[in-house]
Design an enzyme around this catalytic site. Structure first.
Site, short mmCIF file in Angstrom:
data_model
loop_
_atom_site.label_atom_id
_atom_site.label_comp_id
_atom_site.label_asym_id
_atom_site.label_seq_id
_atom_site.Cartn_x
_atom_site.Cartn_y
_atom_site.Cartn_z
CD GLU A 1 -1.88 6.40 2.82
OE1 GLU A 1 -2.51 7.34 2.27
OE2 GLU A 1 -2.41 5.35 3.18
CG ASP B 1 -4.45 1.53 5.13
OD1 ASP B 1 -4.84 1.48 6.32
OD2 ASP B 1 -4.70 2.49 4.38
CG HIS C 1 -1.51 11.16 3.97
ND1 HIS C 1 -0.84 12.25 4.47
CD2 HIS C 1 -1.65 11.38 2.63
CE1 HIS C 1 -0.57 13.09 3.50
NE2 HIS C 1 -1.06 12.60 2.37
CG HIS D 1 -6.44 5.96 4.74
ND1 HIS D 1 -6.78 5.02 3.80
CD2 HIS D 1 -7.61 6.49 5.17
CE1 HIS D 1 -8.09 4.98 3.66
NE2 HIS D 1 -8.62 5.87 4.48
CG ASP E 1 -1.93 1.16 1.14
OD1 ASP E 1 -2.72 1.19 0.17
OD2 ASP E 1 -1.93 2.03 2.02
#
EC number: 2.7.7.7
Length: 234
Positions: free
Chosen positions: A9, A157, A57, A152, A7
């Site tokens: 950001e 995640d 985030h 997040h 994952d």
């Protein structure tokens, strides 16, 4: 089989307009077992995040200012994912950014270093058509606790997605196994019944005489022939 749940950001939604990767989180799965050999890096994007992305985030420009630039972690990331199958939720988004970052460095695409990609969003839509299939929704559906997820985060995640992926695929396999076991059990039981010896016990003379006496009494009550005699004749 080695798999990497990944994952990212980012500063925004589109790498073509200058948005960059600011965090990468990877969780390693080997033969369906979490190994603990994870990869996590914060990255200085050399620009601010959009307000919408920052609200998601919470990684400020100040926090990221002393973190390594993508060029400094690219080789390490490439070596970590080499030859593994990637598991990503909404894969085009993350791969679009990572391929773009590798392109800026004059490197082959990020995805070319993997053996393939599984998009869990695509899989979830096939398994649960018409339902919400966000990561949070899948956590609820498969009983994966995400109560500690306030914002997040790439590594968090990825950890949640790893649990969801294992639950989502394990459930399908165990259902098939349960059906097979159940069918085998029922089939065996029916076979045992079919092979069982059937014992017939006939009425004794006294029982037959008592039955005839009962029928005569019924005939007298209805002033004719009772229904039982018609059934007995057929």
């Amino acid at each position: 089989m080695r798999q990497i749940v990944l994952d990212t950001e980012t500063t925004g939604l589109n790498p073509r307009t200058g948005d960059r990767v600011i965090e990468i989180g990877c969780v390693e799965i080997n033969n369906r077992m979490l190994t603990g050999n994870n990869f996590h890096r914060y990255i200085n994007p050399e620009r601010d995040s959009d307000e919408g992305a920052l609200a998601v985030h919470g990684l400020t420009t100040e926090f990221l200012s002393d973190k390594p630039k993508f060029a400094e972690i690219a080789a390490e990331l490439r070596e970590y994912v080499q030859g593994a199958e990637l598991i990503i939720h909404n894969a085009p988004f993350d791969l679009g950014f990572l391929n773009h970052e590798f392109k800026l460095l004059g490197l082959p695409t990020f995805v070319s270093h993997s053996s393939g990609v599984i998009d869990t969003l695509v899989n979830a839509k096939e398994l649960h058509p018409g339902k919400r299939n966000s990561l949070d929704a899948l956590c609820d559906r498969y009983g994966v606790s995400n109560s500690h997820r306030k914002l997040h985060g790439a590594l968090l995640d990825a950890e949640l997605l790893a649990d969801v992926y294992l639950s989502m695929t394990r459930g399908q396999n165990s259902l098939s196994m349960e059906i097979e076991v159940e069918a085998t059990t029922i089939g065996g039981a029916l076979e045992a019944v079919a092979l069982a010896e059937i014992i017939v016990v006939r009425a004794s003379d006294d029982e037959m005489a008592a039955h005839a006496s009962l029928l005569e009494g019924l005939d007298k009550q209805v002033k004719g022939t009772c229904l039982w005699r018609s059934y007995a004749e057929t």
